[in-house]
Design a protein around this motif. Structure first.
Motif, PDB file in Angstrom:
ATOM      1  N   SER A   1      12.742 -15.888 -25.691  1.00 24.45           N
ATOM      2  CA  SER A   1      13.575 -14.993 -26.492  1.00 24.45           C
ATOM      3  C   SER A   1      13.787 -13.677 -25.757  1.00 24.45           C
ATOM      4  N   PRO A   2      14.968 -13.046 -25.898  1.00 31.15           N
ATOM      5  CA  PRO A   2      15.214 -11.751 -25.255  1.00 31.15           C
ATOM      6  C   PRO A   2      14.225 -10.704 -25.742  1.00 31.15           C
ATOM      7  N   LEU A   3      13.782  -9.858 -24.806  1.00 29.81           N
ATOM      8  CA  LEU A   3      12.863  -8.789 -25.173  1.00 29.81           C
ATOM      9  C   LEU A   3      13.644  -7.643 -25.808  1.00 29.81           C
ATOM     10  N   PRO A   4      13.263  -7.210 -27.011  1.00 28.87           N
ATOM     11  CA  PRO A   4      14.006  -6.124 -27.675  1.00 28.87           C
ATOM     12  C   PRO A   4      13.814  -4.801 -26.942  1.00 28.87           C
ATOM     13  N   GLU A   5      14.834  -3.961 -26.986  1.00 24.81           N
ATOM     14  CA  GLU A   5      14.770  -2.643 -26.362  1.00 24.81           C
ATOM     15  C   GLU A   5      14.908  -1.561 -27.430  1.00 24.81           C
ATOM     16  N   PRO A   6      14.232  -0.435 -27.266  1.00 34.08           N
ATOM     17  CA  PRO A   6      14.383   0.677 -28.211  1.00 34.08           C
ATOM     18  C   PRO A   6      15.833   1.147 -28.271  1.00 34.08           C
ATOM     19  N   CYS A   7      16.226   1.716 -29.397  1.00 30.60           N
ATOM     20  CA  CYS A   7      17.609   2.185 -29.575  1.00 30.60           C
ATOM     21  C   CYS A   7      17.997   3.213 -28.513  1.00 30.60           C
ATOM     22  N   GLY A   8      17.052   4.084 -28.169  1.00 32.19           N
ATOM     23  CA  GLY A   8      17.341   5.098 -27.161  1.00 32.19           C
ATOM     24  C   GLY A   8      17.647   4.486 -25.807  1.00 32.19           C
ATOM     25  N   GLN A   9      16.895   3.440 -25.444  1.00 28.77           N
ATOM     26  CA  GLN A   9      17.123   2.760 -24.186  1.00 28.77           C
ATOM     27  C   GLN A   9      18.479   2.049 -24.182  1.00 28.77           C
ATOM     28  N   ARG A  10      18.831   1.414 -25.304  1.00 28.87           N
ATOM     29  CA  ARG A  10      20.114   0.723 -25.403  1.00 28.87           C
ATOM     30  C   ARG A  10      21.277   1.721 -25.291  1.00 28.87           C
ATOM     31  N   LEU A  11      21.147   2.906 -25.936  1.00 27.34           N
ATOM     32  CA  LEU A  11      22.188   3.932 -25.855  1.00 27.34           C
ATOM     33  C   LEU A  11      22.341   4.427 -24.418  1.00 27.34           C
TER      34      LEU A  11
ATOM     35  N   VAL B   1      25.561   4.820 -19.377  1.00 27.02           N
ATOM     36  CA  VAL B   1      25.586   4.610 -17.922  1.00 27.02           C
ATOM     37  C   VAL B   1      26.579   3.515 -17.558  1.00 27.02           C
ATOM     38  N   VAL B   2      26.580   2.430 -18.324  1.00 27.19           N
ATOM     39  CA  VAL B   2      27.485   1.311 -18.054  1.00 27.19           C
ATOM     40  C   VAL B   2      28.948   1.747 -18.168  1.00 27.19           C
ATOM     41  N   ALA B   3      29.285   2.474 -19.212  1.00 26.39           N
ATOM     42  CA  ALA B   3      30.668   2.898 -19.419  1.00 26.39           C
ATOM     43  C   ALA B   3      31.163   3.747 -18.251  1.00 26.39           C
ATOM     44  N   LEU B   4      30.362   4.710 -17.832  1.00 26.58           N
ATOM     45  CA  LEU B   4      30.764   5.579 -16.729  1.00 26.58           C
ATOM     46  C   LEU B   4      30.860   4.816 -15.418  1.00 26.58           C
ATOM     47  N   THR B   5      29.877   3.943 -15.164  1.00 27.09           N
ATOM     48  CA  THR B   5      29.843   3.214 -13.899  1.00 27.09           C
ATOM     49  C   THR B   5      30.982   2.216 -13.784  1.00 27.09           C
ATOM     50  N   VAL B   6      31.308   1.522 -14.877  1.00 22.17           N
ATOM     51  CA  VAL B   6      32.411   0.553 -14.836  1.00 22.17           C
ATOM     52  C   VAL B   6      33.727   1.251 -14.523  1.00 22.17           C
TER      53      VAL B   6
ATOM     54  N   SER C   1      20.335   2.744 -15.430  1.00 26.64           N
ATOM     55  CA  SER C   1      20.427   2.264 -16.807  1.00 26.64           C
ATOM     56  C   SER C   1      19.071   1.957 -17.432  1.00 26.64           C
ATOM     57  N   GLY C   2      18.075   1.665 -16.601  1.00 32.28           N
ATOM     58  CA  GLY C   2      16.764   1.301 -17.140  1.00 32.28           C
ATOM     59  C   GLY C   2      16.167   0.108 -16.430  1.00 32.28           C
ATOM     60  N   PRO C   3      15.069  -0.430 -16.937  1.00 28.81           N
ATOM     61  CA  PRO C   3      14.358  -1.528 -16.268  1.00 28.81           C
ATOM     62  C   PRO C   3      15.218  -2.781 -16.111  1.00 28.81           C
ATOM     63  N   LEU C   4      15.017  -3.480 -14.978  1.00 27.20           N
ATOM     64  CA  LEU C   4      15.692  -4.741 -14.701  1.00 27.20           C
ATOM     65  C   LEU C   4      14.631  -5.817 -14.481  1.00 27.20           C
ATOM     66  N   ARG C   5      14.980  -7.054 -14.761  1.00 31.92           N
ATOM     67  CA  ARG C   5      14.011  -8.150 -14.644  1.00 31.92           C
ATOM     68  C   ARG C   5      14.556  -9.259 -13.756  1.00 31.92           C
ATOM     69  N   LEU C   6      13.655  -9.895 -12.995  1.00 31.60           N
ATOM     70  CA  LEU C   6      14.037 -11.039 -12.175  1.00 31.60           C
ATOM     71  C   LEU C   6      14.287 -12.272 -13.034  1.00 31.60           C
ATOM     72  N   GLY C   7      13.517 -12.408 -14.102  1.00 30.42           N
ATOM     73  CA  GLY C   7      13.681 -13.549 -14.997  1.00 30.42           C
ATOM     74  C   GLY C   7      12.800 -14.720 -14.598  1.00 30.42           C
TER      75      GLY C   7
ATOM     76  N   ALA D   1      22.304  -6.332 -20.696  1.00 29.93           N
ATOM     77  CA  ALA D   1      21.316  -5.781 -21.624  1.00 29.93           C
ATOM     78  C   ALA D   1      21.936  -4.752 -22.571  1.00 29.93           C
ATOM     79  N   ALA D   2      22.978  -4.053 -22.104  1.00 25.37           N
ATOM     80  CA  ALA D   2      23.594  -3.014 -22.932  1.00 25.37           C
ATOM     81  C   ALA D   2      24.307  -3.588 -24.151  1.00 25.37           C
ATOM     82  N   PHE D   3      24.799  -4.817 -24.065  1.00 22.61           N
ATOM     83  CA  PHE D   3      25.563  -5.391 -25.169  1.00 22.61           C
ATOM     84  C   PHE D   3      24.694  -5.910 -26.306  1.00 22.61           C
TER      85      PHE D   3
END
Length: 250
Positions: free
Chosen positions: A32-42, A47-52, A90-96, A176-178
């Motif tokens: 299951s996907p690991l949940p992220e705090p609201c602050g981290q998601r924001l 970051v995603v919007a500006l970078t895209v 944007s925050g932590p990334l995972r290899l999976g 992760a942002a979505f």
């Protein structure tokens, strides 16, 4: 009726083996996907919007540079730097972690290599058709001219760096942002949209196909290792094989 994809490896037929591979690599999430705090998601979304926005403009500018101009190398490396910086900011990334069709644990790298090779095969087959349609072939030839008229090995290195950076950003940060409901569709849509300023419709189509494939891998593995393997297999194969295939097809 029993599901033959659950039969022991070695006792399945070719069709059942293929079904088991696709289910393990694209359809059945390992966890299951690991949940992220609201602050981290924001933070990711800002970051995603500006970078895209900046990255899409930079990509369009890089591809607009005349083939053979050394400025292309720096511009392309700059685009890769933008994707990579956005991913890390944007925050932590995972290899999976993946699972093979026999149930063994993996990172999904081998699956990514195979999936990338499959997608590459489909695109090369389509290149035989494109080779006979001037309005579609001309923009593709212009992109390939950056390798033909410059150093193909420098372009290959940039292709690798950019492929890794794109996966870190689009299948890492953007996905992760979505959030769970829109992650696959949303990350694919933004990845596709990032190529619109290139002015090459087939590049946008390729981004949609590659983006959907790697986003499905991301959903299954929860990380970017498998998507990176698929992306590099496809992009390097296109770099070295698309030109010869277009020549043969034409």
């Amino acid at each position: 009726m029993p599901d033959l994809t659950d039969a022991p490896v070695g006792r399945r037929g070719p069709v059942a083996e293929l079904r088991a591979f696709f289910r393990a690599s694209l359809l059945s999430p390992v966890g299951s996907p690991l949940p992220e705090p609201c602050g981290q998601r924001l933070r990711r979304r800002v970051v995603v919007a500006l970078t895209v926005l900046v990255g899409a403009l930079a990509l369009g500018g890089a591809l607009a540079i005349r083939p053979g101009d050394p400025l292309f190398y720096g511009a392309a490396a700059g685009v890769a730097g933008l994707w990579g910086a956005g991913a890390l900011a944007s925050g932590p990334l995972r290899l999976g972690r993946g699972r093979t069709r026999s149930g063994a644990a993996s990172r999904g790298v081998l699956q990514g290599l195979i999936l990338g090779a499959m997608l590459l095969t489909l695109f090369l087959a389509g290149a035989f058709v494109i080779a006979r349609i001037p309005v579609l072939r001309a923009p593709v030839d212009e992109i390939l001219d950056h390798a033909r008229l410059g150093s193909v090995w420098v372009v290959a290195v940039i292709t690798v760096v950019n492929g890794i950076a794109e996966e870190l950003f689009f299948r890492g940060a953007v996905y992760a942002a979505f959030g769970p409901r829109w992650d696959l569709v949303g990350s694919t849509a933004l990845y596709t949209a990032s190529t619109l300023f290139s002015g090459v419709p087939l590049l946008t189509f390729a981004a949609a196909c590659l983006g959907l494939l790697t986003a499905a891998q991301r959903r299954v593995t929860g990380g970017v290792a498998g998507p990176i393997a698929a992306h590099l297999t496809w992009s390097l194969g296109m770099l070295f094989l698309l030109g010869p295939v277009l020549t043969l097809g034409g």
